[in-house]
Design an enzyme around this catalytic site. Structure first.
Site, mmCIF file in Angstrom:
data_model
loop_
_atom_site.group_PDB
_atom_site.id
_atom_site.type_symbol
_atom_site.label_atom_id
_atom_site.label_comp_id
_atom_site.label_asym_id
_atom_site.label_seq_id
_atom_site.Cartn_x
_atom_site.Cartn_y
_atom_site.Cartn_z
ATOM 1 N N LYS A 73 5.577 15.293 -8.822
ATOM 2 C CA LYS A 73 5.831 13.997 -8.186
ATOM 3 C C LYS A 73 4.918 12.900 -8.762
ATOM 4 O O LYS A 73 3.911 13.199 -9.424
ATOM 5 C CB LYS A 73 5.632 14.136 -6.669
ATOM 6 C CG LYS A 73 6.665 15.049 -5.998
ATOM 7 C CD LYS A 73 6.499 15.038 -4.481
ATOM 8 C CE LYS A 73 7.533 15.928 -3.803
ATOM 9 N NZ LYS A 73 7.423 15.859 -2.324
ATOM 10 N N ASN A 122 2.489 14.963 -1.958
ATOM 11 C CA ASN A 122 2.119 16.373 -2.022
ATOM 12 C C ASN A 122 2.408 17.031 -3.373
ATOM 13 O O ASN A 122 2.641 18.233 -3.452
ATOM 14 C CB ASN A 122 2.737 17.141 -0.850
ATOM 15 C CG ASN A 122 4.248 17.047 -0.840
ATOM 16 O OD1 ASN A 122 4.837 16.458 -1.727
ATOM 17 N ND2 ASN A 122 4.860 17.646 0.160
ATOM 18 N N TYR A 158 17.024 12.517 -1.829
ATOM 19 C CA TYR A 158 16.533 12.925 -0.504
ATOM 20 C C TYR A 158 17.514 12.554 0.615
ATOM 21 O O TYR A 158 17.097 12.346 1.763
ATOM 22 C CB TYR A 158 15.168 12.303 -0.246
ATOM 23 C CG TYR A 158 14.021 13.081 -0.876
ATOM 24 C CD1 TYR A 158 13.763 14.402 -0.501
ATOM 25 C CD2 TYR A 158 13.197 12.508 -1.832
ATOM 26 C CE1 TYR A 158 12.717 15.119 -1.066
ATOM 27 C CE2 TYR A 158 12.141 13.224 -2.404
ATOM 28 C CZ TYR A 158 11.911 14.528 -2.009
ATOM 29 O OH TYR A 158 10.870 15.235 -2.565
ATOM 30 N N GLU A 196 20.578 19.981 -6.830
ATOM 31 C CA GLU A 196 19.411 19.259 -7.351
ATOM 32 C C GLU A 196 19.292 19.381 -8.872
ATOM 33 O O GLU A 196 18.931 18.415 -9.548
ATOM 34 C CB GLU A 196 18.137 19.784 -6.682
ATOM 35 C CG GLU A 196 18.043 19.396 -5.210
ATOM 36 C CD GLU A 196 16.781 19.905 -4.543
ATOM 37 O OE1 GLU A 196 16.623 19.644 -3.342
ATOM 38 O OE2 GLU A 196 15.951 20.547 -5.213
HETATM 39 P P1 GDP Z 1 9.419 20.361 1.161
HETATM 40 O O1 GDP Z 1 10.694 21.154 1.024
HETATM 41 O O2 GDP Z 1 8.204 21.226 1.352
HETATM 42 O O3 GDP Z 1 9.223 19.339 0.054
HETATM 43 O O4 GDP Z 1 9.509 19.522 2.527
HETATM 44 P P2 GDP Z 1 10.702 18.710 3.241
HETATM 45 O O5 GDP Z 1 12.038 19.006 2.601
HETATM 46 O O6 GDP Z 1 10.571 18.938 4.710
HETATM 47 O O7 GDP Z 1 10.319 17.183 2.972
HETATM 48 C C1 GDP Z 1 10.578 16.574 1.732
HETATM 49 C C2 GDP Z 1 9.397 15.711 1.351
HETATM 50 O O8 GDP Z 1 9.274 14.662 2.304
HETATM 51 C C3 GDP Z 1 8.029 16.404 1.397
HETATM 52 O O9 GDP Z 1 7.737 17.166 0.241
HETATM 53 C C4 GDP Z 1 7.100 15.239 1.561
HETATM 54 O O10 GDP Z 1 6.884 14.545 0.329
HETATM 55 C C5 GDP Z 1 7.895 14.333 2.505
HETATM 56 N N1 GDP Z 1 7.580 14.578 3.917
HETATM 57 C C6 GDP Z 1 7.905 15.671 4.667
HETATM 58 N N2 GDP Z 1 7.475 15.557 5.933
HETATM 59 C C7 GDP Z 1 6.866 14.337 6.001
HETATM 60 C C8 GDP Z 1 6.233 13.608 7.056
HETATM 61 O O11 GDP Z 1 6.143 14.063 8.196
HETATM 62 N N3 GDP Z 1 5.734 12.375 6.737
HETATM 63 C C9 GDP Z 1 5.832 11.842 5.480
HETATM 64 N N4 GDP Z 1 5.320 10.618 5.247
HETATM 65 N N5 GDP Z 1 6.430 12.491 4.464
HETATM 66 C C10 GDP Z 1 6.945 13.728 4.716
#
Ligand code: GDP
Length: 137
Positions: free
Chosen positions: A9, A112, A49, A126
């Site tokens: 990222k 992250n 997303y 994707e």
């Molecule tokens: P991943 O599969 O571990 O990447 O997680 P998710 O699919 O749940 O979320 C996608 C991305 O959204 C994450 O990698 C983070 O960059 C972001 N994200 C997820 N949860 C949060 C949150 O609670 N707050 C914020 N600001 N970003 C989030």
């Protein structure tokens, strides 16, 4: 053999962690079948997303993902999807295990460092979002 989409990222690219992350990918035994530097537009980040469209963090997330260059990779290994998610660690670095990429490189739950597909169906979508078939070797 299975394929997954990985993204280094914009935070990790800006922090000059691309080399270490790609090195880890190779050491973990993934075969890199596609790799490209991209600069996502806001619209492209929103498309990527789209499943998070209704989340409160959608605007911040898509602004972040379009804030600078990112590296997209297609990785191949046995159980590549879960294997890569294990190497990445938990979404929130505060919950990520020692030795995971997010523990090592993430700033917070949003910035992250890395992305990984979460299921075969999403991996297929994707990968196709970023790579044409002829670009995968
Ligand atoms: P991943 O599969 O571990 O990447 O997680 P998710 O699919 O749940 O979320 C996608 C991305 O959204 C994450 O990698 C983070 O960059 C972001 N994200 C997820 N949860 C949060 C949150 O609670 N707050 C914020 N600001 N970003 C989030």
């Amino acid at each position: 053999m299975q394929r997954t989409l990985a993204i280094v990222k914009p935070d990790a690219v800006a922090n000059k962690n691309v080399g270490e992350i790609v090195s880890r990918i190779e050491r973990e035994g993934f075969r890199i079948v596609g790799m490209r530097l991209v600069n996502l537009s806001r619209r492209e980040a929103e498309g990527f997303y789209a499943v998070h469209r209704d989340k409160p963090f959608f605007n911040d997330l898509t602004a972040f993902m379009s804030s600078g260059p990112a590296v997209v990779l297609c990785l191949e290994a046995e159980d590549a999807i879960s294997k890569w998610r294990t190497v990445m660690g938990a979404t929130n670095p505060e919950n990520a295990d020692e030795g995971t990429l997010r523990k090592q490189f993430a700033t917070n739950i949003e910035r992250n460092a890395v992305h990984g597909s979460d299921a075969p169906e999403t991996a297929a979508v994707e990968i196709a979002y970023f790579f044409k078939g002829v670009e995968l070797v």
